[in-house]
Design a protein around this motif. Structure first.
Motif, PDB file in Angstrom:
ATOM      1  N   ARG A 110     -76.165 -46.554 -10.455  1.00  0.00           N
ATOM      2  CA  ARG A 110     -77.374 -46.509  -9.641  1.00  0.00           C
ATOM      3  C   ARG A 110     -77.161 -47.435  -8.440  1.00  0.00           C
ATOM      4  O   ARG A 110     -76.609 -48.516  -8.567  1.00  0.00           O
TER       5      ARG A 110
ATOM      6  N   SER B  47     -78.258 -39.926   0.780  1.00  0.00           N
ATOM      7  CA  SER B  47     -76.889 -39.876   0.261  1.00  0.00           C
ATOM      8  C   SER B  47     -75.849 -39.450   1.292  1.00  0.00           C
ATOM      9  O   SER B  47     -74.650 -39.619   1.042  1.00  0.00           O
TER      10      SER B  47
ATOM     11  N   ASP C  28     -85.969 -35.543  -2.444  1.00  0.00           N
ATOM     12  CA  ASP C  28     -84.751 -34.799  -2.775  1.00  0.00           C
ATOM     13  C   ASP C  28     -83.675 -35.673  -3.385  1.00  0.00           C
ATOM     14  O   ASP C  28     -82.503 -35.270  -3.453  1.00  0.00           O
ATOM     15  N   ASP C  29     -84.032 -36.865  -3.837  1.00  0.00           N
ATOM     16  CA  ASP C  29     -83.034 -37.800  -4.369  1.00  0.00           C
ATOM     17  C   ASP C  29     -82.226 -37.222  -5.526  1.00  0.00           C
ATOM     18  O   ASP C  29     -80.991 -37.382  -5.554  1.00  0.00           O
ATOM     19  N   PRO C  30     -82.831 -36.563  -6.521  1.00  0.00           N
ATOM     20  CA  PRO C  30     -82.022 -36.024  -7.624  1.00  0.00           C
ATOM     21  C   PRO C  30     -80.981 -35.011  -7.155  1.00  0.00           C
ATOM     22  O   PRO C  30     -79.818 -35.063  -7.574  1.00  0.00           O
ATOM     23  N   ALA C  31     -81.382 -34.096  -6.271  1.00  0.00           N
ATOM     24  CA  ALA C  31     -80.441 -33.098  -5.768  1.00  0.00           C
ATOM     25  C   ALA C  31     -79.358 -33.754  -4.925  1.00  0.00           C
ATOM     26  O   ALA C  31     -78.177 -33.378  -4.999  1.00  0.00           O
ATOM     27  N   ASN C  32     -79.747 -34.746  -4.120  1.00  0.00           N
ATOM     28  CA  ASN C  32     -78.763 -35.440  -3.294  1.00  0.00           C
ATOM     29  C   ASN C  32     -77.747 -36.184  -4.161  1.00  0.00           C
ATOM     30  O   ASN C  32     -76.546 -36.188  -3.875  1.00  0.00           O
ATOM     31  N   ALA C  33     -78.232 -36.830  -5.217  1.00  0.00           N
ATOM     32  CA  ALA C  33     -77.341 -37.574  -6.106  1.00  0.00           C
ATOM     33  C   ALA C  33     -76.352 -36.642  -6.796  1.00  0.00           C
ATOM     34  O   ALA C  33     -75.164 -36.971  -6.953  1.00  0.00           O
ATOM     35  N   ALA C  34     -76.829 -35.475  -7.208  1.00  0.00           N
ATOM     36  CA  ALA C  34     -75.952 -34.502  -7.861  1.00  0.00           C
ATOM     37  C   ALA C  34     -74.872 -34.018  -6.900  1.00  0.00           C
ATOM     38  O   ALA C  34     -73.695 -33.884  -7.269  1.00  0.00           O
TER      39      ALA C  34
END
Length: 418
Positions: free
Chosen positions: A151, A201, A238-244
């Motif tokens: 993280r 990201s 959009d943090d989850p999609a960006n992290a993926a």
């Protein structure tokens, strides 16, 4: 739209992506002009098809402040941060680029230290300033660090700007794109900001590419800029999609380092019951500071000690309790908030909620209650946490990270798992 005029004396293009929030853009541009003397730079504002006053007010203000060295690019739709920055870089005629969020305020002498850092060491690929919260002069960003679970966090966030750890030279894996200086040549060679991300990201991937090119990243603490942080509506959605996407494109580029960075500055890592990591003072230093307090209790001296050592856990509890006893709940809630930022513990969230409510700050009280409820829900089923801790302990063993291995094994032992 006229092209950016080419000036032989222009060495820097300052690129500011915007979308609505004219109030922020206007303040940013005025502070930029006030604190950036000379005409060796140009300013490119890339408008992501704003629908507020930006659409009509940007051009006249920009020209009045910067003359022919101002360029407004208006995109046909809201492309987001990365594509807007790329459009600005493409239009730039200068060898050096500086990407700047519009929710920033420049300060005196912000630019010379950055230019010096970029020119004095050929290994430096990108540099950023020390970003501060405008209402407190505390650190918002002096580098991005990675926890054992990868993280991201801003190293030493909320430390006083003058603290020695903030000014230490260190190797960084990433710095924020909110204020980011890089040569145009290297930026383009690294592919610019990858457009697949949505306002998050893309700066991490660019840092990865710069490091892959054999260059280093630096935060220059002598350069200071105030940053309001995440003022764009929908920021973080959009943090989850960006992290993926980041994990897919940059797998293996980043590794845990916050424990090493903290250790170098004399700190240790600790874990919450829900496996959130945070830095603390070694027990002997914590005890020595507490024992150095005089009797009767001197609130001013305690506060001064907290400026010198922001991770003195006991100091926040002692000083906040005294303020609460005297009915100074607004001041106490500020201390309790700092305490929860540094030491994310369930009792601290509950105490913050109580103190903030007594201060009449119902918004802060609700945030604290919501956080406490979220944490409580995580603790209802320890199964996933145990699995995560076991995985991290195993990773630490294989990586030769003995301190981290002990940390996670002790966490498991406290639960009776080991």
């Amino acid at each position: 739209m006229s092209p950016m005029p080419e000036h032989t004396s222009t060495r820097l293009s300052i690129i500011i992506p915007v979308w609505n929030r004219w109030d922020l853009t206007e303040a940013c541009l005025r502070s930029l002009r006030a604190h950036t003397p000379g005409n060796f730079f140009d300013v490119i504002v890339v408008d992501n098809h704003s629908e507020d006053t930006t659409a009509t007010a940007l051009q006249p203000l920009g020209e009045s402040l910067f003359g022919e060295r101002f360029l407004r690019l208006r995109l046909l739709r809201n492309e987001g941060f990365g594509p807007a920055c790329n459009a600005g870089a493409k239009a730039a005629r200068s060898p050096m680029l500086f990407f700047l969020n519009n929710d920033t305020l420049l300060t005196e002498n912000w630019l010379p230290p950055l230019l010096k850092a970029m020119s004095s060491d050929a290994r430096t690929g990108a540099a950023g300033p020390l970003l501060l919260y405008p209402d407190s002069d505390r650190v918002q960003h002096c580098g991005i660090a990675f926890t054992p679970s990868l993280r991201t966090e801003h190293l030493y966030a909320n430390f006083p700007a003058s603290h020695p750890a903030v000014h230490a030279k260190r190797t960084l894996q990433a710095i924020t794109g909110a204020a980011f200086m890089v040569t145009k040549e290297l930026f383009l060679a690294c592919g610019g900001f990858f457009p697949g991300y949505r306002n998050g990201s893309e700066d991490l991937e660019l840092c990865c590419r710069i490091r892959e090119a054999g260059r280093r990243l630096e935060v220059v603490a002598e350069s200071r800029i105030y940053h309001l942080e995440s003022q764009t509506p929908g920021r973080g959605d959009d943090d989850p999609a960006n992290a993926a996407l980041l994990n897919e494109r940059c797998k293996g580029c980043f590794g845990p380092d916050v424990h090493r960075l903290g250790r170098r500055d004399g700190y240790e890592m600790a874990l919450t019951p829900w496996l959130e990591s945070y830095l603390v003072l070694p027990a002997e230093r914590e005890q020595a500071l507490t024992e150095s307090l005089t009797s009767p209790f001197d609130a001013a001296a305690c506060w001064s000690m907290l400026q010198k050592e922001p991770l003195w856990h006991t100091g926040y509890s002692l000083l906040a309790a005294v303020l609460e006893q005297h009915g100074k709940f607004a001041e106490a809630s500020g201390l309790r908030l700092l305490q929860t930022n540094f030491f994310p513990m369930l009792p601290h969230y509950r105490q913050l909620a109580s103190t903030a409510a007594k201060a009449g700050n119902l918004s802060l009280a609700k945030q604290a209650v919501d956080k406490a409820e979220h944490v409580s829900s995580l603790l209802e089923d320890p199964g996933p946490l145990i699995k995560k801790a076991a995985g991290l302990a195993n990773w630490a063993r294989k990586a030769g990270e003995a301190d981290l291995q002990r940390l996670y094994e002790n966490w498991l032992r406290d639960l009776g798992v080991l």
